[in-house]
Design an enzyme around this catalytic site. Structure first.
Site, PDB file in Angstrom:
ATOM      1  N   ASP A 113      28.939 -47.131  25.811  1.00 34.44           N
ATOM      2  CA  ASP A 113      28.993 -46.414  27.076  1.00 34.44           C
ATOM      3  C   ASP A 113      27.725 -46.784  27.870  1.00 34.44           C
ATOM      4  OD1 ASP A 113      30.614 -44.030  28.466  1.00 34.44           O
ATOM      5  OD2 ASP A 113      28.492 -43.491  28.616  1.00 34.44           O
ATOM      6  N   ASP A 242      40.576 -47.224  24.074  1.00 36.80           N
ATOM      7  CA  ASP A 242      39.668 -46.624  25.041  1.00 36.80           C
ATOM      8  C   ASP A 242      40.309 -46.620  26.423  1.00 36.80           C
ATOM      9  OD1 ASP A 242      37.533 -45.708  26.515  1.00 36.80           O
ATOM     10  OD2 ASP A 242      36.160 -47.307  25.935  1.00 36.80           O
ATOM     11  N   HIS A 271      37.254 -44.017  23.029  1.00 32.90           N
ATOM     12  CA  HIS A 271      35.986 -44.348  23.660  1.00 32.90           C
ATOM     13  C   HIS A 271      34.787 -44.086  22.759  1.00 32.90           C
ATOM     14  CE1 HIS A 271      33.103 -45.067  26.804  1.00 32.90           C
ATOM     15  NE2 HIS A 271      32.600 -43.842  26.683  1.00 32.90           N
TER      16      HIS A 271
END
Length: 292
Positions: A113, A242, A271
């Site tokens: 991320d 994701d 994710h």
């Protein structure tokens, strides 16, 4: 602003440590012997998580690697200092200070991320000290994807900023949809407890704005990551389900940037790959870097 929260030692069996950066006090964990057979690993989290996200990976690796995981300012147990803008550029500068303070050399850097852009911004300025790169479900270039642009604009709008700040939207909604399995109430409480009120969530609220606002930094990383880190040994780990960083458009660019890579696909992970597949990730790191 500091938080009064003590993690459950059964879930987070690590000693809390602290570093007084130029912008505020950072919480971090530093597990494993400094003389470990594997190199040190710097774990960089994203939004709305903290070092707790890496707990199972660190528990699996700390006998062989020195595992270091900071909480950015505004996240986890770190301070929420007044006057800090919570931009990605600022986070990267503080984490860079932290890396220099520890004197890390020959280290691996892992980001997921927003941990991707943060870790890469730190690493391009210390490329001679980086031994290898681990990236998963992330990016480090300006986004042209309509979905990411729309996400940034929607999450930056007054109604969603209200939801993030007042209702803890990122924790309550995005963590559950970003994980393959339902997290236990105890685990969810560790994500909630570090964001107990709107003042504690300012950093979380800023990050979706940064998808577009950090474009100058991402433009720089798009040039500098291939130039300074492209030849490093790399491990790419991808959650194939994701919704945010879909493998189709993302993985080819990652593979092209790092020719000396191993790609590990996590077919069922979403994710938050650290929650969905920590054992697979730890094994992949050992396989790729355990004998470096």
């Amino acid at each position: 602003m500091s938080l009064e929260f003590t993690p459950d030692p059964l879930l987070y069996p690590f000693e809390s440590r602290w570093f007084d950066s130029s912008r505020g006090r950072i919480h971090f964990i530093d597990e494993g012997p400094t003389s470990a057979t594997g190199p040190p690993i710097l774990f960089c989290h994203g939004n709305p998580t903290w070092s707790f996200l890496y707990r199972d990976i660190i528990a699996a690796l700390r006998d062989r690697f020195r595992c270091i995981a900071p909480d950015y300012l505004g996240f986890g147990l770190s301070e929420r200092p007044s006057g800090f803008g919570y931009t990605i550029e600022e986070h990267a500068r503080v984490v860079g200070e932290f890396v220099d303070h520890l004197g890390l050399d020959g280290y691996l850097t892992m980001g997921q991320d927003w941990g991707g852009p943060v870790s890469m911004a730190v690493a391009v300025e210390r490329a001679d000290r980086v031994r290898g790169v681990v990236l998963g479900n992330t990016w480090f270039w300006p986004t042209d994807a309509l979905t990411m642009k729309a996400f940034s604009k929607v999450m930056s709008s007054p109604p969603l900023q209200y939801a993030i700040l007042q209702r803890n939207f990122f924790v309550e909604r995005l963590i559950p949809v970003g994980t393959q399995h339902q997290l236990s109430s105890a685990v969810m409480e560790h994500y909630r407890a570090v964001q107990p009120n709107p003042a504690a969530r300012v950093g979380v609220a800023e990050m979706p704005k940064q998808i577009l606002a950090a474009r100058p930094l991402l433009q720089r990383l798009a040039r500098e990551v291939p130039a300074t880190l492209g030849a490093k040994r790399t491990l790419l780990i991808w959650g194939m389900k994701d919704f945010a960083f879909k493998p189709g458009p993302m993985i080819p660019r990652m593979r092209a940037t790092f020719p000396d890579h191993v790609l590990v696909e996590l077919p069922d992970a979403k994710h938050f790959i650290q929650e969905d597949a920590p054992d697979r990730i730890a094994t992949a790191i050992v396989d790729r870097f355990g004998t470096v």
